[in-house]
Scaffold this active site. Sequence first.
Site, PDB file in Angstrom:
ATOM      1  N   GLU A   1     -21.229  60.645  77.301  1.00 54.15           N
ATOM      2  CA  GLU A   1     -21.991  60.996  78.019  1.00 54.15           C
ATOM      3  C   GLU A   1     -21.143  62.927  79.089  1.00 54.15           C
ATOM      4  O   GLU A   1     -20.584  62.735  79.739  1.00 54.15           O
ATOM      5  CB  GLU A   1     -22.831  61.272  79.357  1.00 54.15           C
ATOM      6  CG  GLU A   1     -23.513  59.087  78.768  1.00 54.15           C
ATOM      7  CD  GLU A   1     -24.541  58.707  80.125  1.00 54.15           C
ATOM      8  OE1 GLU A   1     -23.213  58.732  81.430  1.00 54.15           O
ATOM      9  OE2 GLU A   1     -24.903  57.418  80.009  1.00 54.15           O
TER      10      GLU A   1
ATOM     11  N   ASP B   1     -22.601  61.002  92.987  1.00 51.24           N
ATOM     12  CA  ASP B   1     -21.764  61.054  92.493  1.00 51.24           C
ATOM     13  C   ASP B   1     -20.057  60.303  93.614  1.00 51.24           C
ATOM     14  O   ASP B   1     -20.472  60.670  95.238  1.00 51.24           O
ATOM     15  CB  ASP B   1     -21.251  61.911  91.763  1.00 51.24           C
ATOM     16  CG  ASP B   1     -21.871  62.100  90.522  1.00 51.24           C
ATOM     17  OD1 ASP B   1     -21.462  61.143  89.932  1.00 51.24           O
ATOM     18  OD2 ASP B   1     -21.883  62.810  90.070  1.00 51.24           O
TER      19      ASP B   1
END
Length: 293
Positions: free
Chosen positions: A68, A79
């Site tokens: 990814e 995140d």
Amino acid sequence: MPSPAGLAPAAGTDTAPTAIPAPAPFFTRRTPGGPPGLALFLNAGDPPLPVLRDLVLMLDEEGVDCLELAVPFPDSVTDGPVIRRSARRALDRGAADLDDVLAFIADVRPHLTHLRIALLTDWSHSLKHRDLATTTREIAAAGADGLLVHALPPRLRATHLESAAAAGLPVVTTCYTQSPPTTQAQAAAQARAYLYLVAHYGRSGTAPAAGHAALAQTVTALRAHTTSPIAVGFGVSTRADVQAVGAAGADAAIIGSAAVAAVERAQEAGTDVTEAFRTFVRSVLPATPHRTA
């Protein structure tokens, strides 16, 4: 790392798109009861692109199923600090916008025999000011095997799906374990590359309290809505975690923060990033009859 993005059809263009061969499927090695596949997340530009090229070739050699690869963007709300630092390092190096990343994929993709590349792009940072249909064709032409759009506005979901289908580019869709059943079913039905099941509602790097094996019921429910692979991410950092994801019935495990942290440690120590990352990869790849350590 992803937040659930919806998906739909793109405007026509004056010229017909060039025919693009269908990308190879993801996680083809997964067999019932066998070890799950493995996807690793990295930001393009961290490590620098020339080093990343060697690292990607190494992943192919080691039998990793999917990379990814994110076009870095700042201050992601989904995140944790590890991936945020990585994105900032890549952005500070100044050579990792969408065009740079597509050029990188076009260069390295012909040299890969097993590894698939799923491109992750943030809507606001990389796509908002571009024509979606044209850009999707460019992503497919560069050789990306799949596309995951982070924070895509719901109103553009149909356009995104239609643009990707027209370009022959499989989409990655996402849902949380806590998403309503209708949301999960829609994400599963729309997945063409794979469905990313986010194991824990929170920031990347955090794990579900009950462990990944407890996701079996969710994975089983999703199977009723898709024939695409199901991959589980968030909080996956060790071989034991990968195997627990497999025990839940998923086709693959996705490692993000732990992979990015391995790159960070190698760069801070001044060691060979590719070889340090090889050691990390070998430590998390699930054991097989041919790989026990």
